[in-house]
Design a protein around this motif. Sequence first.
Motif, PDB file in Angstrom:
ATOM      1  N   TRP A   1       0.825  -1.214   0.000  1.00 10.45           N
ATOM      2  CA  TRP A   1       0.000   0.000   0.000  1.00 10.45           C
ATOM      3  C   TRP A   1       0.857   1.262   0.000  1.00 10.45           C
ATOM      4  CZ3 TRP A   1      -4.433  -0.459  -1.948  1.00 10.45           C
ATOM      5  CH2 TRP A   1      -5.171  -1.625  -1.780  1.00 10.45           C
ATOM      6  N   LEU A   2       2.020   1.210   0.649  1.00 13.59           N
ATOM      7  CA  LEU A   2       2.929   2.359   0.610  1.00 13.59           C
ATOM      8  C   LEU A   2       3.419   2.594  -0.813  1.00 13.59           C
ATOM      9  CD1 LEU A   2       4.587   4.538   2.083  1.00 13.59           C
ATOM     10  CD2 LEU A   2       6.376   2.804   2.375  1.00 13.59           C
ATOM     11  N   GLN A   3       3.844   1.543  -1.467  1.00 13.67           N
ATOM     12  CA  GLN A   3       4.319   1.651  -2.847  1.00 13.67           C
ATOM     13  C   GLN A   3       3.221   2.215  -3.751  1.00 13.67           C
ATOM     14  OE1 GLN A   3       5.095  -2.106  -4.870  1.00 13.67           O
ATOM     15  NE2 GLN A   3       6.777  -1.157  -5.983  1.00 13.67           N
ATOM     16  N   LYS A   4       2.031   1.717  -3.593  1.00 11.31           N
ATOM     17  CA  LYS A   4       0.898   2.172  -4.401  1.00 11.31           C
ATOM     18  C   LYS A   4       0.622   3.661  -4.148  1.00 11.31           C
ATOM     19  CE  LYS A   4      -3.673   0.523  -5.666  1.00 11.31           C
ATOM     20  NZ  LYS A   4      -3.344   0.321  -7.076  1.00 11.31           N
ATOM     21  N   LEU A   5       0.683   4.081  -2.886  1.00  9.87           N
ATOM     22  CA  LEU A   5       0.421   5.476  -2.535  1.00  9.87           C
ATOM     23  C   LEU A   5       1.484   6.405  -3.131  1.00  9.87           C
ATOM     24  CD1 LEU A   5      -1.314   7.489  -0.942  1.00  9.87           C
ATOM     25  CD2 LEU A   5       0.125   7.011   1.056  1.00  9.87           C
ATOM     26  N   VAL A   6       2.738   6.015  -3.027  1.00 12.11           N
ATOM     27  CA  VAL A   6       3.817   6.849  -3.557  1.00 12.11           C
ATOM     28  C   VAL A   6       3.728   6.929  -5.082  1.00 12.11           C
ATOM     29  CG1 VAL A   6       6.331   6.991  -3.833  1.00 12.11           C
ATOM     30  CG2 VAL A   6       5.345   6.534  -1.583  1.00 12.11           C
ATOM     31  N   ARG A   7       3.463   5.808  -5.729  1.00 14.37           N
ATOM     32  CA  ARG A   7       3.318   5.819  -7.192  1.00 14.37           C
ATOM     33  C   ARG A   7       2.134   6.679  -7.624  1.00 14.37           C
ATOM     34  NH1 ARG A   7       4.383  -0.403  -9.042  1.00 14.37           N
ATOM     35  NH2 ARG A   7       6.638  -0.296  -8.922  1.00 14.37           N
ATOM     36  N   ARG A   8       1.050   6.555  -6.936  1.00 13.99           N
ATOM     37  CA  ARG A   8      -0.193   7.248  -7.314  1.00 13.99           C
ATOM     38  C   ARG A   8      -0.084   8.758  -7.135  1.00 13.99           C
ATOM     39  NH1 ARG A   8      -4.252   7.713 -10.073  1.00 13.99           N
ATOM     40  NH2 ARG A   8      -6.319   7.755  -9.196  1.00 13.99           N
ATOM     41  N   THR A   9       0.612   9.179  -6.067  1.00 12.72           N
ATOM     42  CA  THR A   9       0.665  10.605  -5.733  1.00 12.72           C
ATOM     43  C   THR A   9       1.963  11.290  -6.153  1.00 12.72           C
ATOM     44  OG1 THR A   9       1.587  10.165  -3.539  1.00 12.72           O
ATOM     45  CG2 THR A   9      -0.833  10.250  -3.731  1.00 12.72           C
ATOM     46  N   GLY A  10       3.004  10.501  -6.404  1.00 12.05           N
ATOM     47  CA  GLY A  10       4.309  11.076  -6.693  1.00 12.05           C
ATOM     48  C   GLY A  10       4.960  11.669  -5.462  1.00 12.05           C
ATOM     49  N   ALA A  11       4.488  11.269  -4.290  1.00 10.59           N
ATOM     50  CA  ALA A  11       4.992  11.836  -3.035  1.00 10.59           C
ATOM     51  C   ALA A  11       6.428  11.411  -2.764  1.00 10.59           C
ATOM     52  CB  ALA A  11       4.110  11.405  -1.865  1.00 10.59           C
ATOM     53  N   GLN A  12       7.149  12.304  -2.125  1.00  8.76           N
ATOM     54  CA  GLN A  12       8.473  11.970  -1.613  1.00  8.76           C
ATOM     55  C   GLN A  12       8.318  11.560  -0.149  1.00  8.76           C
ATOM     56  OE1 GLN A  12      11.128  15.368  -1.443  1.00  8.76           O
ATOM     57  NE2 GLN A  12       9.394  16.763  -1.446  1.00  8.76           N
ATOM     58  N   VAL A  13       9.078  10.567   0.257  1.00  8.75           N
ATOM     59  CA  VAL A  13       8.985  10.041   1.619  1.00  8.75           C
ATOM     60  C   VAL A  13       9.960  10.783   2.524  1.00  8.75           C
ATOM     61  CG1 VAL A  13       9.320   8.010   3.076  1.00  8.75           C
ATOM     62  CG2 VAL A  13       8.235   7.774   0.827  1.00  8.75           C
ATOM     63  N   VAL A  14       9.427  11.303   3.625  1.00  7.23           N
ATOM     64  CA  VAL A  14      10.252  11.932   4.658  1.00  7.23           C
ATOM     65  C   VAL A  14      10.080  11.099   5.914  1.00  7.23           C
ATOM     66  CG1 VAL A  14      10.593  13.994   6.076  1.00  7.23           C
ATOM     67  CG2 VAL A  14      10.080  14.228   3.636  1.00  7.23           C
ATOM     68  N   LEU A  15      11.183  10.583   6.409  1.00  5.66           N
ATOM     69  CA  LEU A  15      11.153   9.725   7.592  1.00  5.66           C
ATOM     70  C   LEU A  15      10.874  10.568   8.829  1.00  5.66           C
ATOM     71  CD1 LEU A  15      11.622   6.739   8.361  1.00  5.66           C
ATOM     72  CD2 LEU A  15      14.003   7.360   8.824  1.00  5.66           C
ATOM     73  N   SER A  16       9.792  10.232   9.533  1.00  6.42           N
ATOM     74  CA  SER A  16       9.440  10.948  10.759  1.00  6.42           C
ATOM     75  C   SER A  16       9.460  10.005  11.956  1.00  6.42           C
ATOM     76  CB  SER A  16       8.061  11.605  10.622  1.00  6.42           C
ATOM     77  OG  SER A  16       7.063  10.639  10.341  1.00  6.42           O
ATOM     78  N   SER A  17       9.852   8.783  11.733  1.00  8.10           N
ATOM     79  CA  SER A  17       9.871   7.748  12.753  1.00  8.10           C
ATOM     80  C   SER A  17      10.955   7.990  13.798  1.00  8.10           C
ATOM     81  CB  SER A  17      10.119   6.396  12.067  1.00  8.10           C
ATOM     82  OG  SER A  17      10.294   5.383  13.011  1.00  8.10           O
ATOM     83  N   SER A  18      10.786   7.381  14.950  1.00 12.71           N
ATOM     84  CA  SER A  18      11.838   7.428  15.969  1.00 12.71           C
ATOM     85  C   SER A  18      13.096   6.717  15.478  1.00 12.71           C
ATOM     86  CB  SER A  18      11.348   6.802  17.280  1.00 12.71           C
ATOM     87  OG  SER A  18      10.977   5.459  17.060  1.00 12.71           O
ATOM     88  N   TRP A  19      12.994   5.979  14.389  1.00 12.66           N
ATOM     89  CA  TRP A  19      14.170   5.357  13.784  1.00 12.66           C
ATOM     90  C   TRP A  19      15.200   6.408  13.379  1.00 12.66           C
ATOM     91  CZ3 TRP A  19      14.186   0.198  10.939  1.00 12.66           C
ATOM     92  CH2 TRP A  19      13.336  -0.712  11.573  1.00 12.66           C
ATOM     93  N   ARG A  20      14.778   7.667  13.257  1.00 13.39           N
ATOM     94  CA  ARG A  20      15.710   8.753  12.914  1.00 13.39           C
ATOM     95  C   ARG A  20      16.817   8.880  13.937  1.00 13.39           C
ATOM     96  NH1 ARG A  20      12.430  13.656  13.655  1.00 13.39           N
ATOM     97  NH2 ARG A  20      11.292  12.303  15.047  1.00 13.39           N
ATOM     98  N   TYR A  21      16.502   8.554  15.183  1.00 15.42           N
ATOM     99  CA  TYR A  21      17.497   8.705  16.243  1.00 15.42           C
ATOM    100  C   TYR A  21      18.709   7.811  16.016  1.00 15.42           C
ATOM    101  CZ  TYR A  21      13.676  11.165  18.479  1.00 15.42           C
ATOM    102  OH  TYR A  21      12.656  12.035  18.743  1.00 15.42           O
ATOM    103  N   ALA A  22      18.547   6.750  15.249  1.00 14.65           N
ATOM    104  CA  ALA A  22      19.661   5.859  14.930  1.00 14.65           C
ATOM    105  C   ALA A  22      20.735   6.602  14.133  1.00 14.65           C
ATOM    106  CB  ALA A  22      19.163   4.647  14.145  1.00 14.65           C
ATOM    107  N   LEU A  23      20.345   7.646  13.423  1.00 14.15           N
ATOM    108  CA  LEU A  23      21.313   8.414  12.649  1.00 14.15           C
ATOM    109  C   LEU A  23      22.318   9.126  13.543  1.00 14.15           C
ATOM    110  CD1 LEU A  23      18.843   9.967  10.071  1.00 14.15           C
ATOM    111  CD2 LEU A  23      20.523   8.169   9.631  1.00 14.15           C
TER     112      LEU A  23
END
Length: 173
Positions: free
Chosen positions: A42-64
């Motif tokens: 569903w994520l792939q379908k949403l990005v393809r359909r809208t042309g959206a760019q993904v911005v990571l907002s998850s707490s996984w960012r803290y790993a950086l």
Amino acid sequence: MPRPVLFLDVDGVLCTPLSVRLDQVFRRPMDRQFFDPVALFWLQKLVRRTGAQVVLSSSWRYALEDGDLFTGRILQNLYDCLAAHGAPVAGIAPILGVSKGEEIAAWVTDHPPAPYVILDDRADEFAAVPNLQPCLVLVDSRRGLRRRDYRRALALFHAQTTTKKEVSPHDRL
């Protein structure tokens, strides 16, 4: 017009009880973990359909910020998986030590106006920034991103990019 933006949380959206179970069954190490295959669809379908760019907002960012090799491999696995599913990470919400909603609001303020949608499983992260709540698709963490969430996100993008209230037959899936 700038490309639409999709703010993506990971835990509860892509990491679900299904993905945890798949990791257990296949004995996958953390740095090569599975993500929920239905959510990725569903994520792939949403990005393809809208042309959206993904911005990571998850707490996984803290790993950086950790600089830890193992944590870096876990994050790289996420990036590789998203890219393989047509949803590469184009940006990362800032880490400001405040709520996720406030960090997303800071990102929105610092970038050119663009339609945006937030996929997250925690409404409490957005209590401090009520103006973001209309763009929030609250995902059930027990199921992850599903068709209902896809349709809601698509409708939110559509509402921000057009004044027409009609939904085309292609948007109905």
